[in-house]
Design an enzyme around this catalytic site. Structure first.
Site, short mmCIF file in Angstrom:
data_model
loop_
_atom_site.label_atom_id
_atom_site.label_comp_id
_atom_site.label_asym_id
_atom_site.label_seq_id
_atom_site.Cartn_x
_atom_site.Cartn_y
_atom_site.Cartn_z
N GLU D 48 0.89 -1.15 0.03
CA GLU D 48 0.14 -0.34 0.22
C GLU D 48 0.91 1.49 -0.16
O GLU D 48 0.13 2.42 -0.08
CB GLU D 48 -0.50 0.11 1.46
CG GLU D 48 -0.26 -0.05 2.85
CD GLU D 48 -0.16 -1.25 2.90
OE1 GLU D 48 -0.54 -2.68 2.24
OE2 GLU D 48 -0.30 -1.21 4.22
N ASN D 49 1.71 1.02 0.02
CA ASN D 49 2.91 2.21 0.43
C ASN D 49 3.43 2.66 -1.94
O ASN D 49 4.05 3.39 -1.59
CB ASN D 49 4.07 2.28 1.11
CG ASN D 49 5.28 0.92 0.43
OD1 ASN D 49 4.66 0.23 0.53
ND2 ASN D 49 6.37 1.53 0.84
#
Lengths: 223, 212, 223, 212
Positions: D48-49
């Site tokens: 998700e980064n």
């Protein structure tokens, strides 16, 4: 092996059904997925809801789809153009429904759908005919209209290059609605000038990550 | 008195755009402003179909129909320009990142309400495009229009009779006869063509106008 | 000539004032604008509201800002880490206010600010402690929480390369919050590894168009 | 009976992930799943980064600290992977584009409620990260956890006592003793380790469980 490429435009649109909602990319003819639209016309399904910035120009693309009588409703920002006679005729005959959306709200609502938001408060359109009957709210001294996401069963878009994972890059202003429509549709279908081997697209410059694309077909460069 | 030509109006608007400004020029008359931007200023034109740093029209025969402006005319990209998608493009506008937007109009009210998307005629096919987003998004919205209709009616009005594009969004109106600041305090005359008096302007518009 | 480059990090942060809200890019240390933060600490202003994914790691960056006592409030998603002792100490002492936001809502609220939306209905957090007291709504059968945009006076971000118009490209996962924070802040300030001549960045691959960047400074590649 | 090891649990989850799936593996135990993904399937890991197509850890000394996962460990990018910003990353999740998300948990209810971000202890510093977005965003959310706490209490519960991460979001729970489908109809046992009976599992959990 994940391979989202299909051989022909007919294969690419083979599951589009009567009554489907179909986003179609493009701003005027830039980014218009003309060959996918031709395949959709050939497929013969109708009663479609079309989401596009315009309502067709001249004789091709969305105009041809409307001419063929396949469109029940169109959601767009700018239907009236000098060469939008096919839309004009159907609209005046009461044969096509129009939902007119300010262009930025159209983009924001499509993006909201792709991002899983339930609704957005947008300032655009407040106090105008296009916000009549809609919920409004003053937030921190500014007036906003509540607008809902626009989802679609399919998106037909045009990109420049793609790979078998569905990663896409676009070309110049043909990018326009492609990336956000790919996100907002259950099945996003891209016609691309060229399918390239995996790894050929710069990972820093991929505009549409393959996760948003279900199918792509190489059509070569179009006019 | 001699009204300004449309080119003179465009030149006048261009003169008021400062170095470094991010500017969106609407379809129609405002597009002319690009022809008069001072050569010694870097001014960045945005086109809402996804480019920033828009350059002039290409030479005939050099058109690339995937590089167009909001009016669907072929354009070019300046060195340092870039492309983006429609949601980002309208985020630039709606988010207040554009300094100046120049739009045409059917009517503008003395309080800055804008009507430029729909004549309100019952059989007209409505089409709004980006007009509503542009009107309310930029830090400043300028309007360019002839002051009077062909029938001699003022398009600067107390209250718009045409369907609105946006409320209290216009800050300045450039016309062929005078330039006005509009807003909460009403219309203020910033400049007039030679030979026009404030009283004559009041008569033509039927408005209470204050002098700058 | 438009030239947004400044000579030093001190020049870059010279107008950040007491009580300012400051977005700081980075996810952990990737994309953390360490040199701008050091300059901000040296500048000596305090009472800051910091928006960052974390609340500082180890001894540098946001942790150093907190250690120096400059932070009144932090808006973040993940303050507690093995090496977040400076935040922990100040928080337990009641010296720092915490607004905890789910990471995706943090991103969406920052993006909403940059895009001029008034509020968004997001499904994340519904039915949890973090939605307590917030307005909720069921839309098409799904529950959403109303969340407001997060604006800031300044954004400090780190990019890979930039030009004098402020166009930026990032490097790998150091991109993270940079592009959306640049859009949401009144003044976005970037430290970049390299400032390149105008035209050297591919116009198809610019991630942050210069319109969102007010100032940039070359700091060289950092660790 | 012999409980599965954490590696066996990871291998079992991996076996259930189909070719072409877009998968997010949460911090902690779920990260192990990556080690057991079948070599003959292309499975796309999202972090998700801001990356899709996440590859294994680099060789020691080859770390690039600008290429990390959500747990801030150095990773690599597969050929065909790409980068994006945080808003687009969470749009992938929240917009339902991720097929499977695998998360750890303190508790899961038989109806699929998840508690995995906060123990509820009064002096704990809360930290949520992406847990709430991940829990509700993916098409399917799997949980991996030991079935019992060290004190022998079931972590599969009728109703979560810890603060919730999301409501009715988990579809399947992989534990060291059994695999459960959870949802509106309650918990159904999909599989158990050898030597464990449904009755014994009911006794351990204190729950009304149905057999698959």
């Amino acid at each position: 092996m994940v391979d989202k490429t299909v051989a022909t435009v007919d294969d690419a649109v083979a599951d589009i059904f009567d009554g489907a909602s179909v986003m179609i990319g493009g701003f005027g003819t830039a980014g218009m997925p003309d060959q996918l639209i031709d395949a959709l016309i050939a497929r013969g399904v109708g009663d479609l809801t079309i989401i596009n910035n315009n309502a067709g120009n001249g004789e091709s693309g969305v105009a041809a789809l409307i001419k063929a009588g396949r469109v029940r409703k169109i959601i767009c920002s700018f239907p009236r153009q000098s060469d939008s006679h096919h839309f004009d005729a159907r609209y005046r005959a009461g044969e096509i429904e129009l939902e007119l959306v300010p262009q930025g709200n159209l983009a924001a609502r499509i993006q909201a759908a792709g991002a899983g938001l339930g609704a957005i408060f947008t300032p655009t359109g407040f106090g105008t005919l296009l916000a009549e009957g809609k919920e409004t709210r003053n937030i921190d001294g500014r007036d906003y209209v509540l607008e809902y996401p626009i989802h679609a069963d399919f998106a037909l878009i045009k990109a420049h290059r793609g790979d078998r994972w569905g990663n896409l890059v676009y070309r110049k202003t043909a990018r326009n609605f492609g990336p956000i429509m790919a996100m907002a549709a259950e099945t996003a279908i891209a016609q691309v000038s060229q399918i390239v081997p995996l790894g050929e697209l710069d990972p820093e410059a991929v505009i549409t990550p393959g996760i948003f694309v279900q199918r792509l077909v190489q059509t070569g460069a179009s006019a | 008195m001699t009204p300004m030509t449309r080119d003179q109006m465009a030149a006048r608007v261009a003169r008021d755009i400062p170095e470094g400004a991010y500017v969106n020029l609407g379809i129609g008359l405002p597009t002319k402003v690009a022809n008069y931007l001072p050569q010694d200023r870097e001014i960045l034109l945005q086109s809402e179909n996804g480019l920033l740093g828009m350059g002039p029209a290409p030479a005939p025969g050099e058109e690339d129909w995937e590089l167009i402006n909001a009016g669907k005319q072929a354009v070019t990209l300046l060195t340092g320009g870039c492309y983006f998608h429609h949601a980002d493009s309208f985020a630039m506008m709606r988010g207040g990142h554009i300094d100046i937007c120049v739009l045409g109009a059917f009517q503008v009210s003395v309080h800055g309400d804008l009507a430029n998307w729909h004549t309100g005629e019952p059989d007209a096919i409505p089409a709004v495009g980006g007009a509503m987003d542009l009107a309310i998004g930029a830090k400043q919205t300028f309007v360019m229009m002839e002051l009077l209709t062909k029938a001699g009616q003022s398009k600067l009005v107390g209250r718009c009779s045409y369907p609105l594009t946006g409320l209290a969004c216009v800050s300045r109106v450039y016309t062929d006869l005078a330039i006005f600041d509009v807003g909460a305090d009403g219309a203020r005359v910033v400049d007039m063509v030679d030979g026009l008096s404030l009283d004559e302007l009041r008569r033509l518009t039927g408005l209470t106008l204050t002098a700058a």
